[in-house]
Enzyme design. Structure first.
Site, mmCIF file in Angstrom:
data_model
loop_
_atom_site.group_PDB
_atom_site.id
_atom_site.type_symbol
_atom_site.label_atom_id
_atom_site.label_comp_id
_atom_site.label_asym_id
_atom_site.label_seq_id
_atom_site.Cartn_x
_atom_site.Cartn_y
_atom_site.Cartn_z
ATOM 1 N N LYS A 1 -31.362 -2.163 -12.748
ATOM 2 C CA LYS A 1 -32.320 -3.228 -12.414
ATOM 3 C C LYS A 1 -32.965 -2.879 -11.081
ATOM 4 O O LYS A 1 -32.375 -2.144 -10.281
ATOM 5 C CB LYS A 1 -31.586 -4.569 -12.283
ATOM 6 C CG LYS A 1 -32.472 -5.783 -12.401
ATOM 7 C CD LYS A 1 -32.787 -6.153 -13.838
ATOM 8 C CE LYS A 1 -33.834 -7.238 -13.918
ATOM 9 N NZ LYS A 1 -34.057 -7.687 -15.294
ATOM 10 N N ASP B 1 -39.951 -7.893 -15.387
ATOM 11 C CA ASP B 1 -39.082 -9.071 -15.251
ATOM 12 C C ASP B 1 -39.952 -10.100 -14.534
ATOM 13 O O ASP B 1 -41.195 -10.016 -14.601
ATOM 14 C CB ASP B 1 -37.802 -8.715 -14.456
ATOM 15 C CG ASP B 1 -36.760 -9.836 -14.472
ATOM 16 O OD1 ASP B 1 -36.125 -10.050 -15.519
ATOM 17 O OD2 ASP B 1 -36.581 -10.526 -13.451
#
Ligand code: NDP
Length: 453
Positions: free
Chosen positions: A128, A168
């Protein structure tokens, strides 16, 4: 040492060596305690020190991002990429651009991503990244220059067999385009190093819709094993970004009635059902506040955040049968969970990552309400990202229906895996246990097989 003591000692150790990373402690605590039935049954995971190893990212990259604003001033942000675990495939996970981003948030998201990706059944590891850059109020030129500066450092660490970021919060198609363009310019390679790309340059159909659609598919499967369906059900949805919009869209296709959405400034309650066309125009095209939606629909209620009840979110005060938290972490509190139960909610289906606070989660798991954890219910996005990678590798582009059918199948498999694992450990229907154990076991077995990497 008892197993719970061992688990707690690893959690204590995380707090000591990574101070101030509250969301990361929350995620590791939830996962580790739900693994107890597995750890009790199979001593190999503790023998091989898997808990101690799996909480430490394989690599953490933190970098400075300097970019020029429209006034000609140089601004500075911090960029992150946490390459958490590559046991079952190259690192895969989104980039978040939001002022709240810090290392603890990226580590929580990366940690969750390991197990989510394992649950998809696809060969992708967990990672991430992101930045504390706030896209809100920035001009298109500023966003482009920020993305270019971000990629000017990130490109050194990614690659289609190494690490493939995606979007995201705050990173949609526009940002992926600027990031991809910069990668291509620096390296001279047209590579599938990002997913969520535009359809004309390597993107996959359904990627945009995948997380929201997947979340609805998951909810339907969970209701089905409980002899229910979404048809005719009143649903509340929080958020009004990518996940929320396509959750609402698919809910209509299943005959449900989605009555709410929200953003960081307020929420809309539209009893007759959210007007999807207006919502898309306000949020996707104009990047505006939901107040603009309320101005176009006199028959809806708009409640600004300043008028939310204390320790609660206005969306969860609306009576509903299924709730889809789809905005951000810790947006559904204990009070909200109690209100949902009182109002007759039967399923809480997490579209966002960790939207439920720990005390709310504990309460829900002890109640009669069904609960779908985000790492299973929102895995449709990353699964379709992997389908984008497959199409890039074979230089093909599949039709909308082809991708959607695959997504439907993957979500069904994820549901069955989580559900059957919960049964295997005699907690039938507790998908927190089912999803965590199934995802962990796959990665942990790989770590044991691959030795002391
Ligand atoms: P978007 O940026 O498209 O939308 C986020 C939405 O949440 C916006 O409506 C935003 O409001 C609202 N929001 C964000 N932060 C806050 C906050 N602190 N308080 C209140 N509202 C907030 O993001 P996505 O829809 O892509 O992501 C939503 C969630 O789903 C996140 O948890 C993400 O990690 C998760 N997720 C996303 C996937 C994807 O494919 N996109 C895949 C799997 C999980 P505003 O418009 O005012 O900014």
């Amino acid at each position: 040492m008892k197993i719970t003591e061992r688990v707690q000692s690893v959690l204590n150790c995380i707090q000591e060596c990574s101070p101030g990373q509250n969301e990361f402690y929350q995620a590791t605590h939830e996962v580790f305690y739900s693994l107890l039935p597995l750890l009790n049954e199979d001593p190999r995971y503790l023998d091989h020190n898997i808990l101690e190893r799996i909480v430490v990212p394989e690599r953490t990259i933190i970098f400075r991002v300097c970019w020029m604003d429209d006034q000609g001033k140089i601004q500075t942000n911090v960029g992150y990429r946490v390459q958490f675990n590559s046991t079952i495939g190259p690192y895969k996970g989104g980039l978040r651009f939001h002022p709240s981003v810090n290392l603890g948030i990226i580590k929580f998201l990366g940690f969750e991503q390991i197990f989510k990706n394992a649950l998809t059944g696809l060969p992708i590891g967990g990672g991430k990244g992101g930045s504390n850059f706030d896209p809100k109020g920035k001009s298109d030129g500023e966003i482009m220059r920020f993305c270019q500066a971000f990629m000017s450092e990130l490109y050194k660490y990614i690659g289609n067999n190494r690490d493939i970021p995606a979007g995201d919060i705050g990173v949609g198609g526009r940002e992926i385009g600027y990031l991809f363009g910069q990668y291509k310019k620096i390296t001279g390679e047209f590579d599938g190093i990002l997913t969520g790309k535009g359809l004309n340059w390597g993107g996959s159909r359904v990627r945009k819709q995948a997380t929201g659609y997947g979340s609805v598919y998951f909810a339907e499967d969970f209701l089905n094993v409980n002899d229910q369906t979404l048809k005719g059900k009143i649903c509340t949805v929080s958020g009004s970004g990518n996940v929320a919009i396509y959750t609402i869209e698919r809910l209509y296709d299943f005959g449900a009635i989605p009555v709410s959405c929200s953003d960081s400034r307020g929420m809309i309650y539209h009893k007759k059902g959210i007007d999807l066309q207006t919502l898309k125009a306000v949020k996707e095209i104009n990047h505006d506040s939901l107040e603009a939606y309320a101005k176009l629909h006199q028959d809806c209620d708009y409640i600004p955040v300043s008028q939310y009840p204390k320790d609660a979110h206005a969306v969860w005060q609306i009576p509903c049968e299924v709730a889809f938290p789809s905005a951000t972490q810790n947006e559904l509190t204990l009070l909200d969970a109690q209100t949902l139960e009182k109002n007759g909610c039967i399923l809480i289906n997490e579209g966002a990552n960790m939207p439920t606070t720990p005390d709310a989660l504990e309460y829900i798991r002890q109640s009669k309400m069904l609960f779908s954890p985000g790492k299973a219910a929102n895995a449709g996005g990353v699964a379709t990202s992997q389908l984008e990678m497959s199409q890039n590798a074979s230089m093909e582009q599949w039709s909308f229906d082809e991708v959607d059918i695959k997504l439907r199948g993957i979500m069904r498999d994820i549901f069955n895996t989580a559900y059957n694992t919960s049964k295997e450990f005699e907690c039938q229907g507790d998908l927190v246990i089912g999803a965590n154990i199934a995802g962990f076991r796959k990665v942990a077995d790989g770590m044991i097989e691959q030795g002391s990497i």
